[in-house]
Scaffold this motif. Sequence first.
Motif, mmCIF file in Angstrom:
data_model
loop_
_atom_site.group_PDB
_atom_site.id
_atom_site.type_symbol
_atom_site.label_atom_id
_atom_site.label_comp_id
_atom_site.label_asym_id
_atom_site.label_seq_id
_atom_site.Cartn_x
_atom_site.Cartn_y
_atom_site.Cartn_z
ATOM 1 N N ILE A 42 0.813 -1.214 0.000
ATOM 2 C CA ILE A 42 0.000 0.000 0.000
ATOM 3 C C ILE A 42 0.851 1.270 0.000
ATOM 4 C CG2 ILE A 42 -1.938 -1.136 1.140
ATOM 5 C CD1 ILE A 42 -1.063 0.150 3.752
ATOM 6 N N PHE A 43 2.093 1.163 0.453
ATOM 7 C CA PHE A 43 2.947 2.341 0.556
ATOM 8 C C PHE A 43 3.557 2.768 -0.780
ATOM 9 C CE2 PHE A 43 3.052 0.323 4.772
ATOM 10 C CZ PHE A 43 2.559 1.375 5.530
ATOM 11 N N THR A 44 3.437 1.937 -1.798
ATOM 12 C CA THR A 44 3.991 2.286 -3.110
ATOM 13 C C THR A 44 2.897 2.708 -4.095
ATOM 14 O OG1 THR A 44 3.870 -0.016 -3.871
ATOM 15 C CG2 THR A 44 5.909 0.690 -2.788
ATOM 16 N N GLU A 45 1.663 2.708 -3.649
ATOM 17 C CA GLU A 45 0.530 3.050 -4.518
ATOM 18 C C GLU A 45 0.212 4.545 -4.394
ATOM 19 O OE1 GLU A 45 -0.839 1.095 -6.636
ATOM 20 O OE2 GLU A 45 -0.021 -0.858 -6.027
ATOM 21 N N ARG A 46 1.037 5.384 -5.029
ATOM 22 C CA ARG A 46 0.874 6.829 -4.886
ATOM 23 C C ARG A 46 -0.433 7.345 -5.482
ATOM 24 N NH1 ARG A 46 6.857 9.211 -6.536
ATOM 25 N NH2 ARG A 46 8.090 8.032 -4.993
ATOM 26 N N ASP A 47 -0.749 6.929 -6.705
ATOM 27 C CA ASP A 47 -1.964 7.418 -7.357
ATOM 28 C C ASP A 47 -3.212 6.954 -6.625
ATOM 29 O OD1 ASP A 47 -0.631 8.807 -9.357
ATOM 30 O OD2 ASP A 47 -0.505 7.058 -10.664
ATOM 31 N N LYS A 48 -3.232 5.690 -6.252
ATOM 32 C CA LYS A 48 -4.396 5.168 -5.520
ATOM 33 C C LYS A 48 -4.510 5.853 -4.157
ATOM 34 C CE LYS A 48 -4.468 0.515 -7.614
ATOM 35 N NZ LYS A 48 -3.294 0.642 -8.502
ATOM 36 N N GLY A 49 -3.359 6.109 -3.522
ATOM 37 C CA GLY A 49 -3.369 6.791 -2.226
ATOM 38 C C GLY A 49 -3.868 8.219 -2.346
ATOM 39 N N SER A 50 -3.423 8.929 -3.379
ATOM 40 C CA SER A 50 -3.881 10.308 -3.602
ATOM 41 C C SER A 50 -5.385 10.329 -3.861
ATOM 42 C CB SER A 50 -3.140 10.919 -4.794
ATOM 43 O OG SER A 50 -1.750 11.005 -4.532
ATOM 44 N N ALA A 51 -5.854 9.365 -4.662
ATOM 45 C CA ALA A 51 -7.288 9.275 -4.942
ATOM 46 C C ALA A 51 -8.070 9.025 -3.657
ATOM 47 C CB ALA A 51 -7.552 8.153 -5.944
ATOM 48 N N ALA A 52 -7.538 8.160 -2.801
ATOM 49 C CA ALA A 52 -8.214 7.822 -1.545
ATOM 50 C C ALA A 52 -8.313 9.046 -0.634
ATOM 51 C CB ALA A 52 -7.460 6.701 -0.835
ATOM 52 N N ILE A 53 -7.249 9.833 -0.562
ATOM 53 C CA ILE A 53 -7.248 11.030 0.285
ATOM 54 C C ILE A 53 -8.269 12.048 -0.230
ATOM 55 C CG2 ILE A 53 -5.874 13.028 1.006
ATOM 56 C CD1 ILE A 53 -3.432 11.156 1.038
ATOM 57 N N LEU A 54 -8.282 12.255 -1.540
ATOM 58 C CA LEU A 54 -9.235 13.201 -2.133
ATOM 59 C C LEU A 54 -10.670 12.703 -2.004
ATOM 60 C CD1 LEU A 54 -7.144 14.101 -5.297
ATOM 61 C CD2 LEU A 54 -7.857 15.714 -3.518
ATOM 62 N N GLU A 55 -10.871 11.394 -2.158
ATOM 63 C CA GLU A 55 -12.206 10.804 -1.990
ATOM 64 C C GLU A 55 -12.722 11.032 -0.576
ATOM 65 O OE1 GLU A 55 -15.643 9.086 -2.947
ATOM 66 O OE2 GLU A 55 -14.000 9.048 -4.408
ATOM 67 N N THR A 56 -11.856 10.816 0.408
ATOM 68 C CA THR A 56 -12.232 10.986 1.811
ATOM 69 C C THR A 56 -12.518 12.445 2.128
ATOM 70 O OG1 THR A 56 -10.843 9.091 2.407
ATOM 71 C CG2 THR A 56 -11.526 10.546 4.191
ATOM 72 N N THR A 57 -11.712 13.347 1.565
ATOM 73 C CA THR A 57 -11.942 14.780 1.754
ATOM 74 C C THR A 57 -13.314 15.174 1.216
ATOM 75 O OG1 THR A 57 -9.568 15.251 1.560
ATOM 76 C CG2 THR A 57 -11.086 17.096 1.233
ATOM 77 N N GLY A 58 -13.633 14.675 0.026
ATOM 78 C CA GLY A 58 -14.933 14.961 -0.566
ATOM 79 C C GLY A 58 -16.075 14.399 0.254
#
Length: 302
Positions: free
Chosen positions: A224-240
Motif C-alpha cells: 500500500i505504501f507504493t501506490e501513490r496514485d491510488k493513495g492520492s485518490a483515496a485522500i481526495l475521496e475521503t476529503t470529498g
Amino acid sequence: MWFIFSILTALSWGAANLFYKKGTDSEDKLSHLKIVTMVGLVMGIHAVCYMFIKDIHFDPFDMVRYFPVSLMYILSMTIGYVGLRYIELSIAAPVQNSSGAVSAILLFIFFPREMSIIDIAGIIIVTAGVIGLATLEKQEETEALQHQDGKIDKKYQIGVLAITFPILYSLIDGLGTFADGIYLDELKLISEDSALLAYEFTFLICAILAFLYIRFIKKEHFNIFTERDKGSAAILETTGQFFYVFAMAGNAIIAAPLIAAHGIFSVILSRIFLKEILTNKHYVMIGIVMIGIILLGITDGS
C-alpha cells in the motif's frame, strides 16, 4: 454553507477521479479491489481521527442503521473502479455523475417541497449539461475508434460492456444519494457525524476484506505504501466525503445535482493531465454546467 460544501465536494471528487484513472491498470484484474483497499484504509484512519478530535461517541449500531446507504455507495464505487479499466475518464465521469439527476428527481417525487424558479432552472441546466457532455463524448469517441487502425488499448475501449459500468454506477449511486437525502435531510434518521463515521468504518471493513482476498486468496503482493496514485485518490475521496455529508444535510435536493457536476472537473483535469484535447463543443457543455452551478449558488442563503 451547503453550497460551499457542495463545491468543495465536487472539486475533491473531480480530482480523485483523475488519480483513480492514473492508478488503474487495464491488465490488472484486481485493480478495483486495490483501490477499494486504499480508499477504505484512508477513510478508516480519517474516521478514527475525526471521532477523537471531535470527541464523538460512536454507536457501532449506526453502521447497521446506515448500511443500506453505505452498501449502495461502496457497490457503485467498486463498479466504477472496474469500468475505469475499459473506458476513458472523460466519458465515464459525466455519465456516472448524472446520478445527481436520479437522486434529485426521486427526492422531489417522494418528498415534494416548494422550489424557486432559480432552483428548478439550475437543476435542469446542470443535468442537461452533464448528460449533453456524456452524449457528446460517447459520439466523438465512437467515431474516433471507427477510424482508428491497429490495436486499441483496453484502457480506452468503448463498447456495450464498457459503457454499462458508468451507467450502473449512476443508477446505484443515485439510489444511494436518494436514501442519503432521506436519512440526513428529510427524516433526520441519523446525524451527519454518525453517518460519516458509519460509512467510513464500513468502507474500512470492506478494505480489510479486499486486502485479505488479494493477499491470501489470490496470493498477490500488494504494498500500500507504493501506490501513490491510488493513495492520492483515496485522500481526495475521503476529503470529498467529509464535505458531502454536510452538503446533503443542508439541502439534499439541490446539493445532489450540484455535486454531480464534479464530473465536469474530472473532464477538465483528464484533458490537462492525460493530454486529451477539448473541442469547442466540450467547452460549451462545461459552460452550461457552470451556469447551472452559479444559479444554484444564488440560493445558498436558504
